[in-house]
Design an enzyme around this catalytic site. Sequence first.
Site, short mmCIF file in Angstrom:
data_model
loop_
_atom_site.label_atom_id
_atom_site.label_comp_id
_atom_site.label_asym_id
_atom_site.label_seq_id
_atom_site.Cartn_x
_atom_site.Cartn_y
_atom_site.Cartn_z
N GLY B 218 -41.62 50.91 13.73
CA GLY B 218 -40.85 49.36 12.58
C GLY B 218 -41.29 48.03 12.78
O GLY B 218 -41.96 48.27 13.90
N SER B 219 -40.30 47.43 13.26
CA SER B 219 -40.16 45.65 12.48
C SER B 219 -39.86 45.30 13.56
O SER B 219 -40.30 43.36 13.92
CB SER B 219 -39.27 44.35 11.34
N THR B 220 -39.29 45.55 14.94
CA THR B 220 -39.38 45.40 16.53
C THR B 220 -41.04 45.06 17.09
O THR B 220 -41.49 44.05 17.42
CB THR B 220 -38.25 45.88 17.08
N PHE B 221 -42.32 45.55 16.09
CA PHE B 221 -43.42 45.52 16.10
C PHE B 221 -44.37 44.22 15.41
O PHE B 221 -45.27 43.47 16.29
CB PHE B 221 -44.37 46.71 16.10
N LYS B 222 -43.21 43.45 14.94
CA LYS B 222 -43.62 42.10 14.30
C LYS B 222 -43.72 41.25 15.75
O LYS B 222 -44.29 40.22 15.25
CB LYS B 222 -42.68 41.37 13.57
#
Lengths: 490, 481
Positions: B218-222
């Site tokens: 999810g957004s931790t990949f940002k």
Amino acid sequence: MIRTETAPAPRRNLELFLLLLALVVAVGAQIITAAAMDAPIDEGYYVDGGIYAGVVLVFHIILRIRAKYADPFILPIVVTLNGLGIAMIHRIDLAGGDGSVADRQLLWSAVSMAFAMALLWFLQDHRRLRQLTYLSLVVGTVLLFLPMLPGIGMEINGARIWVNLGFASFQPSELAKIALGVFFAGFLANNRDLILLAGRKFGPLQFPRIQDLAPLMIGWLVAIGVLVVQTDLGNSIMFFGLFMAMIYVATSRLSWIIIGGLLVAVGGVLAWMFVPHVTARVDIWLNAFDEDIYSREFGGSEQVVQGIFGLANGGLTGTGLGSGMPNRVPLANSDMILAAFGEELGLIGLTAMLLLYLLLFSRFMRAGLGTRDAFGKLLAVGFAVMLVLQVFVVLGGITRVIPMTGLTAPFLAAGGSSLLGNWLIVALVLLISHAARRPIVVGPMVNASGDEASGIENPTTEAAEATASEDEAAAFQDEDEARSGTGGAR
Amino acid sequence: MNNAIRHTWVVSVGLFMTLFIAISVIQVPMTDELNAHPHNVRQMYQDRGADRGTITVDGDPIAESVPSDSAFDHQRVYHDPELYAGITGFYSIAEPPTGLESAMNEYLTGQADSQFFDRMTALFTGSADEGAQVELTIDPELQQVAYDTLAQGERGSIIVTDVETGEIRAMATRPSYDTNELAVHSTSQFSENKAEIESVEGLSPYYFRPINSTIAPGSTFKLVDLAAMLGSGDYSPDTMLDNPDQITLPQSQTQLGNFFGGNCHTSSRADLTFITAQSCNTPFAEAAMDMGEDPIREAAEDFGWNSEMQIPLSVTASHFPEDLTDAALAQSSIGQYDVTATPMQINMMTMAIANGGTMMQPTLIETVRGSDLQVIEQHEPEELGQPISSDVADDMTELMQAAVEEGTAHRANSSDIDIAAKTGTGQIGGTDLVNSWVTGFAPADDPQYAVTVAYERIVFETGTGLTAPNMLTMFEAVIEE
């Protein structure tokens, strides 16, 4: 040179010293085993050790009284082996299962030694057995085929070699081999001249007459009979090897070995082709690691393969007493006990034990070399060859040098019959060795002149008897001289 | 006759020589082959019953061998097994060992090269080979806090690492099990117990969630996107970006939108700080499509994606796909599509940001001591690489601080500890459940520890209610020390 020798020393003190060493090894092995396996070392160990030491020391005293010139090495070697055997059986007891095998083995050891002592005490001279030559044949044959009798015969592990005595089972072949050894020694000692003189010469080899082949044929038939009727391959090999060796020693003729070898070849091939038991053994021997044969429920190669794994597990130095897993091998305390020793004492320990056996049979043969009468020589060599063949057949079977058979390692393996038989043999060989080294009492007639007389001050020397027979003279000479004494005599 | 006796003796000695050769061959050159034979149960009994070395945390054993009365000489005993199940693994008679029992097997059995002299000594003193003692970097109290903090009945992982050394201070998961159940000395009992353990949903003794579970990040990949964006020099925390509520992905009908429950809709154009703090999707998707696939994948691989590693447990490789269409790239940039990550991977990335851009090799092993307690191996911090510059690291720290102060990670906001963090919600196709993430480090001005919390297959609200508060609990526990 050696003519200056005075009366030989009895060397019983040396024996006592060696016996003490042997007892330290035997009893020590038992205690080390217990310590390594975290078994409580209770008074039982001291009682057992005390009983064993006590019986052994009584044996020593009896030798001092009745056969003080007996070979001083034989008893200590046997005591070491027997004690190590009890320790290993006890060790396998501790690993689970029946816990009383070692106690029974100790009891049987004491009983066997008692019988051996009685034999020593009452027989006094092995030559008296010569009178029993033909009786021995009868007794031996009866004993051998006793397990065939319905009612008392028993079959254990596929071999019908046991009789039921009610309170215990017994393997009469262990006593039969002594009786047959006596018969062959007596027969050959009586008839060797005849066998030697008659016969036809083909090139360098002199072949015997057909009728003189009779004893060899008897041996061959006994061996085949044992094999076919009792499916006992081990004893079959042992009996035939024994007879061949004794005939060779009696005659010094290579032709006997050739004839015997042919008979073995024919017998072996016939057995392999027509005796299912033997076919299976050979199959297991050649294809032990084959998956089908390994996992066969009956008559598979698990035993031999697990035995080899045990040896490999021991490696050079062994796992140490009590630290291996010899109980993974079926019959670890009897047929496979040498594998157990190989595992826990390693190549080094097993080699040491082989050397003990080697020393033991060498002392047996030395007694044969030394004794003056042909009967004694044949008997001693016969017993030595029995020992050699038993060890070879057992360890050769374990290591896949030859097919595995049902013999047990002398003095080590659990089993009262085998202990009794082997201890009786020890008693007889001790008597023979006593006869070999004993100074001969010749009364007042002493060679006072000539070569034989020089330097002799003790009347009890060999010199007086030197002329009686070449054999007997040779017996008392140094080994090198003995060779010239008998080498080309006949 | 005597000559014949001598000949007989020579032949007899010859037979004995044959025996001697036979036992020599079996007991020396053939031993290795025979000991390795599949039918040779001795080796198995010996190995499985061996007195293995102890695994300790803070000097106390969590796995040790004690003498046994069974057919095996020793029984492996685990203390606080639920806390350490995945780390120690289990040592069974029925199956090969797992966890550190497998990864450190050479040391624990005393067979490692560095223990050669120990073995030689043992050979001469007659003592049995002894395995080495393995001391872990785990802090037992922190491990207990981590395990207790994880919500019961959910599938969660917590990892706490020291950002300067890579040492793992805590690594816990739920559900867990009792490793002693699998160390039993009976294969049938083993099978029975194993079946019972595996009957618990989401539990497997062969699988340690923090390092083996590859799930959508999810957004931790940002954080990877940010590393690529800031690293390119074209973006800064102040860069203004379009922030539409949703975009239609190229060559498809697929809509990619910002999360409807958040604050993204309040600004249709915002700076990167706001966008990161609120975790808006559309600006990152646009940025990824602008930059192309390669910079994103390179950034990901610099952090460790697409490669396995050993800590010394084997960490499953996290995945970033290749040859993406723009639409797939856009979805990948927000940690969806085929992108996966293990909690350990996300934690490593967090450590690198915290440590000024230098990524340290994570490890569980502090020291290995021989049987006489002399140190055989001592862990030295080892740099894995420099995936981002220290400037980028500083910028990312600021962005992550904003996420805690005024963004999606506000539940971790604390007056005592200055935390920098990033949340994530990985959607799971075909279900309403999500993977709920948070990863962060603290103190933000002097980072010491990185904490990653992940819950799998959890209801969205439950997940966001757990992750950031769990992280805060861990920081409070570790930094107060």
